[in-house]
Enzyme design. Structure first.
Site, PDB file in Angstrom:
ATOM      1  N   ALA A 212     -52.559  -4.713 -68.658  1.00 39.85           N
ATOM      2  CA  ALA A 212     -53.966  -4.680 -68.246  1.00 39.85           C
ATOM      3  C   ALA A 212     -54.235  -3.252 -67.785  1.00 39.85           C
ATOM      4  O   ALA A 212     -53.381  -2.641 -67.149  1.00 39.85           O
ATOM      5  CB  ALA A 212     -54.186  -5.654 -67.102  1.00 39.85           C
TER       6      ALA A 212
ATOM      7  N   HIS B  59     -57.782  -6.995 -58.166  1.00 43.40           N
ATOM      8  CA  HIS B  59     -56.813  -7.730 -58.996  1.00 43.40           C
ATOM      9  C   HIS B  59     -57.413  -9.020 -59.559  1.00 43.40           C
ATOM     10  O   HIS B  59     -57.094  -9.420 -60.685  1.00 43.40           O
ATOM     11  CB  HIS B  59     -55.561  -8.023 -58.157  1.00 43.40           C
TER      12      HIS B  59
ATOM     13  N   HIS C 174     -47.074 -13.262 -62.459  1.00 44.01           N
ATOM     14  CA  HIS C 174     -45.907 -12.962 -63.292  1.00 44.01           C
ATOM     15  C   HIS C 174     -44.853 -14.044 -63.092  1.00 44.01           C
ATOM     16  O   HIS C 174     -44.379 -14.262 -61.984  1.00 44.01           O
ATOM     17  CB  HIS C 174     -45.294 -11.607 -62.910  1.00 44.01           C
TER      18      HIS C 174
ATOM     19  N   MET D  63     -50.564   0.768 -64.330  1.00 45.94           N
ATOM     20  CA  MET D  63     -49.426   0.995 -63.429  1.00 45.94           C
ATOM     21  C   MET D  63     -48.102   0.554 -64.056  1.00 45.94           C
ATOM     22  O   MET D  63     -47.186   0.156 -63.332  1.00 45.94           O
ATOM     23  CB  MET D  63     -49.644   0.231 -62.116  1.00 45.94           C
ATOM     24  N   SER D  64     -48.021   0.606 -65.375  1.00 43.29           N
ATOM     25  CA  SER D  64     -46.799   0.097 -66.014  1.00 43.29           C
ATOM     26  C   SER D  64     -46.553   0.780 -67.353  1.00 43.29           C
ATOM     27  O   SER D  64     -47.099   1.845 -67.622  1.00 43.29           O
ATOM     28  CB  SER D  64     -46.935  -1.411 -66.233  1.00 43.29           C
TER      29      SER D  64
ATOM     30  N   TYR E  16     -44.298  -0.006 -58.402  1.00 38.45           N
ATOM     31  CA  TYR E  16     -44.973  -0.206 -57.108  1.00 38.45           C
ATOM     32  C   TYR E  16     -44.391  -1.364 -56.308  1.00 38.45           C
ATOM     33  O   TYR E  16     -44.641  -1.489 -55.109  1.00 38.45           O
ATOM     34  CB  TYR E  16     -46.496  -0.372 -57.268  1.00 38.45           C
ATOM     35  N   GLU E  17     -43.618  -2.233 -56.970  1.00 34.58           N
ATOM     36  CA  GLU E  17     -42.977  -3.327 -56.231  1.00 34.58           C
ATOM     37  C   GLU E  17     -41.771  -2.823 -55.443  1.00 34.58           C
ATOM     38  O   GLU E  17     -41.189  -3.581 -54.663  1.00 34.58           O
ATOM     39  CB  GLU E  17     -42.511  -4.412 -57.206  1.00 34.58           C
TER      40      GLU E  17
ATOM     41  N   ASN F 126     -61.288  -3.786 -66.685  1.00 36.14           N
ATOM     42  CA  ASN F 126     -62.362  -3.304 -65.806  1.00 36.14           C
ATOM     43  C   ASN F 126     -62.679  -1.869 -66.188  1.00 36.14           C
ATOM     44  O   ASN F 126     -61.865  -1.211 -66.830  1.00 36.14           O
ATOM     45  CB  ASN F 126     -61.911  -3.364 -64.337  1.00 36.14           C
TER      46      ASN F 126
ATOM     47  N   SER G 203     -49.659  -8.276 -66.892  1.00 43.12           N
ATOM     48  CA  SER G 203     -50.314  -9.155 -65.918  1.00 43.12           C
ATOM     49  C   SER G 203     -51.220 -10.157 -66.611  1.00 43.12           C
ATOM     50  O   SER G 203     -52.143  -9.774 -67.325  1.00 43.12           O
ATOM     51  CB  SER G 203     -51.205  -8.342 -64.969  1.00 43.12           C
TER      52      SER G 203
ATOM     53  N   HIS H 202     -42.413  -3.695 -61.814  1.00 43.51           N
ATOM     54  CA  HIS H 202     -43.268  -2.537 -61.580  1.00 43.51           C
ATOM     55  C   HIS H 202     -42.641  -1.607 -60.546  1.00 43.51           C
ATOM     56  O   HIS H 202     -42.043  -2.056 -59.567  1.00 43.51           O
ATOM     57  CB  HIS H 202     -44.635  -2.985 -61.046  1.00 43.51           C
TER      58      HIS H 202
HETATM   59  N1  HPA Z   1     -56.372   1.035 -62.500  1.00 47.72           N
HETATM   60  C1  HPA Z   1     -55.041   0.914 -62.539  1.00 47.72           C
HETATM   61  N2  HPA Z   1     -54.416  -0.127 -63.042  1.00 47.72           N
HETATM   62  C2  HPA Z   1     -55.168  -1.120 -63.542  1.00 47.72           C
HETATM   63  C3  HPA Z   1     -56.566  -1.062 -63.529  1.00 47.72           C
HETATM   64  C4  HPA Z   1     -57.203   0.071 -62.972  1.00 47.72           C
HETATM   65  O1  HPA Z   1     -58.438   0.194 -62.915  1.00 47.72           O
HETATM   66  N3  HPA Z   1     -57.019  -2.212 -64.107  1.00 47.72           N
HETATM   67  C5  HPA Z   1     -55.917  -2.915 -64.473  1.00 47.72           C
HETATM   68  N4  HPA Z   1     -54.798  -2.262 -64.124  1.00 47.72           N
END
Ligand code: HPA
Length: 283
Positions: free
Chosen positions: A117, A258, A65, A220-221, A89-90, A244, A34, A87
């Protein structure tokens, strides 16, 4: 979700189409996470294919993306970049998520670099740190979502592949050397990446569980692609940008979102690109 059943011929058809449409023969593939797709813009002699134009290739939907495969050279080394990944989740099943990796293998790629990320679980990590992935926890795999479930095609790899050496030690050493040379060592970490299916960010209780399990970052990847890459013998280097810090305190008013993830990515994207660019030279 009904799993897609790809045959060797499907991957072969995609690879042959790409080999017909470019003369480049990359040995390194890069999957850009991402907001990290800017790396593909740095390639020289670019040959770009939109996913929707490539036979049998899945197509990308998530914001941030681009959805294209970019061939070109970085520091004189031919490579192929996925600008935008697929992903779980998509709504893609694990076979679609990992489809490009087997195509890379058939193109003759030997090394896969994955970037993502991720949220920082390790309390000593700072936002903006880059984490070299030394190991992973395949949480969807715990729940029966492993991309290697189903018929095993020996032309790709063995039925029960080893995962204890998933993240190549030599490549990690090279990455650390490169980080030192490029002035990135002060924000370089090395740790364990845990994949969750998403798309929800984690609850406070979930973050606490992941910390107890020994995870340093959560995202998530990445894990499905790495599993499939190791199955077919590719060497893997994984880099997580800590965008984060996860929330582990019930008194906190912070919320994962996001926009913050994309903002931090922008701040560090140049450092990450520089690291990968100089690293590729040494592979
Ligand atoms: N959790 C899950 N996926 C993420 C996060 C998070 O805090 N930050 C970036 N991708």
């Amino acid at each position: 979700m009904e799993a897609t059943r790809y045959r060797h011929e499907d991957y072969r058809e995609t690879a042959d189409w790409l080999l017909e449409h470019t003369e480049q023969r990359p040995k390194v593939a890069i999957i850009c996470g991402s907001g990290l797709g800017g790396l593909a813009d740095l390639l020289d002699n670019r040959v770009v294919f939109r996913y929707e134009d490539i036979p049998r290739f899945p197509t990308s939907t998530v914001q941030g993306h681009a959805g294209q495969l970019v061939f070109g050279s970085l520091q004189g080394r031919e490579c192929v970049c996925m600008q935008g990944r697929f992903h779980f989740y998509e709504g893609y099943d694990m076979h679609k998520v990992t489809y490009p990796v087997r195509v890379f293998f058939l193109l003759g790629v030997k090394t896969l670099i994955v970037t993502n990320a991720a949220g920082g679980l390790n309390s000593s990590y700072n936002v903006g740190d880059i984490m070299l992935i030394k190991d992973h926890i395949n949480m969807p795999g715990f729940a029966g979502q492993n991309p290697l479930c189903g018929h095993n095609d020996e032309r790709f790899g063995e039925r029960f592949p080893c995962m204890s050496d998933a993240y190549d030690c030599e490549l990690r050493t090279l990455a650390k050397q490169t980080a030192e040379e490029q002035g990135c060592i002060k924000f370089l970490q090395e740790g364990v990446y845990c994949m969750l299916a998403g798309p929800t960010y984690e609850t406070i209780a979930e973050c606490r569980v992941l910390q107890v399990l020994g995870a340093d970052a959560v995202g998530m990847s990445t894990v499905p692609e790495v599993v499939v890459a190791r199955h077919c013998g590719l060497r893997v280097l994984g880099l997580s940008l800590i965008t984060n810090k996860v929330v582990t305190d019930y008194d906190s008013t912070e919320k994962a979102n996001h926009q913050e993830v994309l903002r931090t990515t922008e701040l560090r994207t140049e450092d990450l690109q520089r690291l990968v660019r100089h690293l590729i030279n040494k592979i």
